[in-house]
Design an enzyme around this catalytic site. Structure first.
Site, PDB file in Angstrom:
ATOM      1  N   GLY C 135       0.820  -1.201   0.000  1.00 29.74           N
ATOM      2  CA  GLY C 135       0.000   0.000   0.000  1.00 29.74           C
ATOM      3  C   GLY C 135       0.855   1.253   0.000  1.00 29.74           C
ATOM      4  O   GLY C 135       2.059   1.220   0.287  1.00 29.74           O
ATOM      5  N   CYS C 136       0.231   2.373  -0.306  1.00 34.26           N
ATOM      6  CA  CYS C 136       0.972   3.631  -0.460  1.00 34.26           C
ATOM      7  C   CYS C 136       1.483   4.144   0.880  1.00 34.26           C
ATOM      8  O   CYS C 136       2.691   4.352   1.055  1.00 34.26           O
ATOM      9  CB  CYS C 136       0.114   4.666  -1.173  1.00 34.26           C
ATOM     10  SG  CYS C 136      -1.517   4.924  -0.455  1.00 34.26           S
ATOM     11  N   PHE C 137       0.591   4.349   1.848  1.00 33.43           N
ATOM     12  CA  PHE C 137       1.046   4.762   3.181  1.00 33.43           C
ATOM     13  C   PHE C 137       2.025   3.737   3.733  1.00 33.43           C
ATOM     14  O   PHE C 137       3.037   4.083   4.345  1.00 33.43           O
ATOM     15  CB  PHE C 137      -0.142   4.884   4.141  1.00 33.43           C
ATOM     16  CG  PHE C 137      -0.847   6.202   4.114  1.00 33.43           C
ATOM     17  CD1 PHE C 137      -0.141   7.387   4.255  1.00 33.43           C
ATOM     18  CD2 PHE C 137      -2.224   6.265   3.995  1.00 33.43           C
ATOM     19  CE1 PHE C 137      -0.796   8.615   4.264  1.00 33.43           C
ATOM     20  CE2 PHE C 137      -2.895   7.486   3.997  1.00 33.43           C
ATOM     21  CZ  PHE C 137      -2.178   8.661   4.129  1.00 33.43           C
ATOM     22  N   ALA C 138       1.695   2.466   3.511  1.00 38.22           N
ATOM     23  CA  ALA C 138       2.541   1.402   4.038  1.00 38.22           C
ATOM     24  C   ALA C 138       3.965   1.503   3.498  1.00 38.22           C
ATOM     25  O   ALA C 138       4.941   1.269   4.218  1.00 38.22           O
ATOM     26  CB  ALA C 138       1.938   0.039   3.706  1.00 38.22           C
ATOM     27  N   THR C 139       4.093   1.872   2.243  1.00 36.29           N
ATOM     28  CA  THR C 139       5.429   2.012   1.659  1.00 36.29           C
ATOM     29  C   THR C 139       6.182   3.174   2.293  1.00 36.29           C
ATOM     30  O   THR C 139       7.334   3.037   2.723  1.00 36.29           O
ATOM     31  CB  THR C 139       5.309   2.220   0.136  1.00 36.29           C
ATOM     32  OG1 THR C 139       4.724   1.053  -0.441  1.00 36.29           O
ATOM     33  CG2 THR C 139       6.666   2.472  -0.493  1.00 36.29           C
TER      34      THR C 139
END
Lengths: 326, 326, 326, 326
Positions: C135-139
């Site tokens: 995921g984007c935030f996760a990255t």
């Protein structure tokens, strides 16, 4: 009609003050002092005011005005008051940070009162003559924390993340207020050491004398012009209902501070003198959101609110503003 | 790999040129000249380039480079070439306006060719050594009008309204590029007298020698950073199909100019070297829309396109760019 | 040239993937599957692609492609794979969240590997056939924390505040992505319970098995379209130099993650596959900033990076992107 | 205090009307009718109003109110009045376009007057009972042209380019008001055929009966929420001084329309009921710029202005608004 003088008339806070005072039923703007713009019409600088006023800037000061607003860069209020004298009845409201801290409250026999109306439940402001108007971040953050401090509930670190509009940086051109940089951008500045921390800590300690936890405050630059959105969280044992009751009780007489049951977005307060507060509980954390317009409740609006209190006007006189919202 | 030099490396067009050339398979950046930044890493100024290059700015010039890009303020290219000499084989691409007009084409025995590739159907650019790269508005507007001029169809006044992003105003801080002013704002400037009118008229006259109608051009400042959206209309007797055929025929070999059957919006071209054109007929008026990225097809992208032509590279080498779109 | 298929072709991540793959030298787009747009040209939906491709959407699937990208809404990848079969050699990269968590890694005999290249110092991804793209935030958040976890340095709560662009909310129209609401606005959502926390915790625990402190993550909606700016802080005993060395060591072979010595602003990474990281020490806190483009390093760019690793292409093939920057 | 009813309370124009009327000293909001929101607090929809009012939406209509504002989608005012009856003394102000044109002025024995106060130099509006409030573009454009028409000076085609904010498109979600599309974008729509042309031509013909030149009007979508910036030019033989005198004479008694000697930018009028006009002469063309807030002077502000005139209140009662400006 009382007579009002404004010093430092070309900046953002002076512009907002003029916009407010032109529609205030109890005051007349006696002069707007700006050495760099003396002789010009005010609407040549604050260009939305064309058609609203024919007032001009002046380099002459009337020392007999009933109230004087200082809209100078930080550090310049002292310099100004060292060089100019005013009538003994003149009340002064300083929008800079020169007199906000206890150690700077007294200057040339003038005793400045910290002008956050919601901090007091007595007539401290009403009886003052000299007001140190709070900072913008300081206002948003204090209003989010005062009810906890009042009830001795600040028992642990406070984590604050806040974003401000570009007007917070003042009228000077700079690389971080250049449109090509700021548009669609985001960044932080002064991590954990913002200059408003002093006044925040001072107020919290007034209400909760033994408060000594950390305040970890990260301010950010947003890509908008107006407004402060602050999110804060800290340890809180009680329920969300208890939190709401605590806040609603604290602000039950506040005209401009309202507790919202739904989460906030910044534009609810833009171009108003409001502070909106929302509470959310997650595990043992209380998440508090606080939104203000940095130029109004965070500066000129609060200055007018203070003036209204000083002179016994209705507290919201001249401050019943139409929100922009869009 | 040919060696490239860039003069005036700290500005917007130089930054874009560096971004493009770092990923161009046929060139090596030999030096980036900036007296004010000499000794600094390029990514200290063009801060997105951190991690992409360790190149630095220099105040030393290599006069043997294969191609030199001049990214100086208007009027400064002449001054620079008066003070510096280059190898006889060095090709020069000037992104300023010093050599664009016929009367200024020759300077110190250098004969500059106007570098709008779509203006020519021969090898004029391929055979040139010195290129005067067109202006941004000039590019958007000419590409909208060349097919008409080519077919002697400009028979009446041309009405042009166009809006540009804040990068069009350059890196200097100014009141109209201050975020608090520009954000959510709109205004015009230089009504009917923009400096690009000269090169526009020059090109139209090349294709349609007896063109002598008025070009009424109103440029506007938009509240975005990149891009030019130009809408133009003029008298046109033919049908919309005839218009489309005329344009499609004219641009049949153009790599970067495309006729869209659907109306345009600016972000279709942002961060690309494209020019998109749309045609609409209303009564006896032909409405032409033309969109470019002012820093790419309107400046540095077109400069690379010209370089590709000068050296026989594929015309879109280094210019197959991913649009931002959002 | 390997053959590529894209499922769910009308969304933002598919659009970005197409933009990237059109300029990728090792792949050919075999089909773009979209039931709602079957028969239309791709540039009718991703309108910047006019002039770049004549590809169309299809409702027919080629089960023999070398690699398949799933660009479906969360939860729909499973449904899709239940209904469609592919060649045993087909590699699959899922951009949704269906297979990211350990408990969901295996589906119909397919074992999905979590596709964050910087998490591994071995050939885990290179040897995989099925990738669960992060995921984007996760990255953004993992890249900010992995070096600490790797060195057992996450010893206390992690406080995270992050702001994302409106593309993060997908293509569906909604009240919080309506322009009149979002423009110049700011708000938070899903306080402390964002769905990416699971994958973040999973990765941290891989590197630091006994990690069990709280991750307090407050995501915000910014008024821009692209990008994630994340600021994180946690207890850290070492010096700033030790911190920088730890991070530089960890990312010494990372092509896309760079440690910046100067504070970050979001636009440094917009329209690139980069992650920039900055470190700042205040008292006993380490403040980490991490910036990515949510659609690139946070989605489609990382998917291409994973594809490059799966097929032994150069890791940055097709990912040497020109930043928008303005 | 007169009693006011609002129909269609959830839209943008109703919201603005409520914001204005809450601070209007002569009126009391009697009811706000919205079938879809009946029973809800108004501040649940117009969320800036939290703390300002506890009013709710209702599905009950009081047919005895002194004035009724219709804030319905175009075409729906007729339907509404067909189904509901009101007291013979009730005045009605319709913000839609149902009754603006001469051919639609009379409906069920109600004779609607076109409510552009600056069009008349007599008591037409004061004596009316039913008002058709003008459109937003129509207001900006008419105010730019009325002084010419009044003096028979519209002798040739009028070229108009105008840009409007996203609130102009209403509250419905749509692809061109999706943030990721609109942010930093620009586009035109309805070229030369905008629905406001009818009312514009009608008013011009009232003042200059033989006016028969073309009005070529190109409306554009700007990436901001509020405001209309219109630039118009037409043939004009006189000097710039003659033009200014003509306009100043025409607007000498207008409270909200001001001629500016300096060029305009949109934010001078945002969140006000003003119309600012600037004049510029180039060769034989007069360039007129006109700026309004589309929701105020272009809709709800003008509706309140009309109400003030209908009831003999001061024309600017409730309309002395603080500009947002930033």
């Amino acid at each position: 009609m009382i007579q009002v003088g404004i010093i430092g008339g070309a900046g953002y806070t002076a512009g907002e003050l003029i916009r407010l005072l032109l529609h205030h039923s109890k005051v007349e703007i006696n002069f707007i002092y700006s050495t760099s713009n003396a002789g010009n019409k005010v609407y040549k600088v604050h260009q939305d005011l064309i058609g609203s006023t024919e007032l001009g800037f002046t380099n002459t000061i009337n020392s007999e005005v009933a109230v004087l607003f200082l809209c100078l860069g930080h550090g310049n209020s002292k310099k100004f008051l060292e060089m100019h004298s005013f009538s003994t009845h003149t009340k002064i409201i300083d929008l800079g940070n020169d007199f906000r801290l206890e150690k700077n409250h007294i200057f040339k026999n003038k005793s400045f009162v910290y002008g956050l109306p919601e901090l007091y439940n007595d007539t401290t402001i009403q009886e003052a003559q000299f007001i140190a108007n709070p900072g913008c971040f300081a206002t948003a953050i204090q209003l989010a924390l005062l009810p906890l401090a009042k009830n001795n509930l600040l028992q642990n670190d406070v984590h604050i993340n806040s974003v401000t509009g570009a007007t917070g940086a003042g009228t000077s051109l700079s690389s971080t207020t250049h449109f090509t940089w700021r548009d669609n951008n985001f960044s932080y500045y002064k991590p954990f050491v913002h200059q408003h921390l002093g006044e925040i800590q001072q107020s919290l300690t007034i209400l909760q004398p033994h408060f000594n936890a950390d305040i970890l405050f990260l301010p950010n630059r947003g890509n908008f012009s107006r407004g402060i959105f602050a999110s804060l969280y800290t340890h809180f044992e009680g329920s969300i209902e208890e939190a709401k009751n605590t806040y609603k009780e604290y602000y039950k007489d506040a005209l401009f501070t309202t507790i919202s049951d739904t989460p906030l977005h910044l534009k609810q307060v833009v171009n108003t003198n409001k502070c909106l507060i929302h509470l959310h509980k997650y595990q043992n954390k209380l998440l508090i959101t606080s939104c203000i317009d940095n130029l109004l409740k965070g500066a000129s609006g609060q200055a007018v609110q203070n003036m209204n209190l000083l002179f016994g006007f209705s507290e919201d006189e001249g401050l019943q503003l139409k929100a922009t919202y869009f």
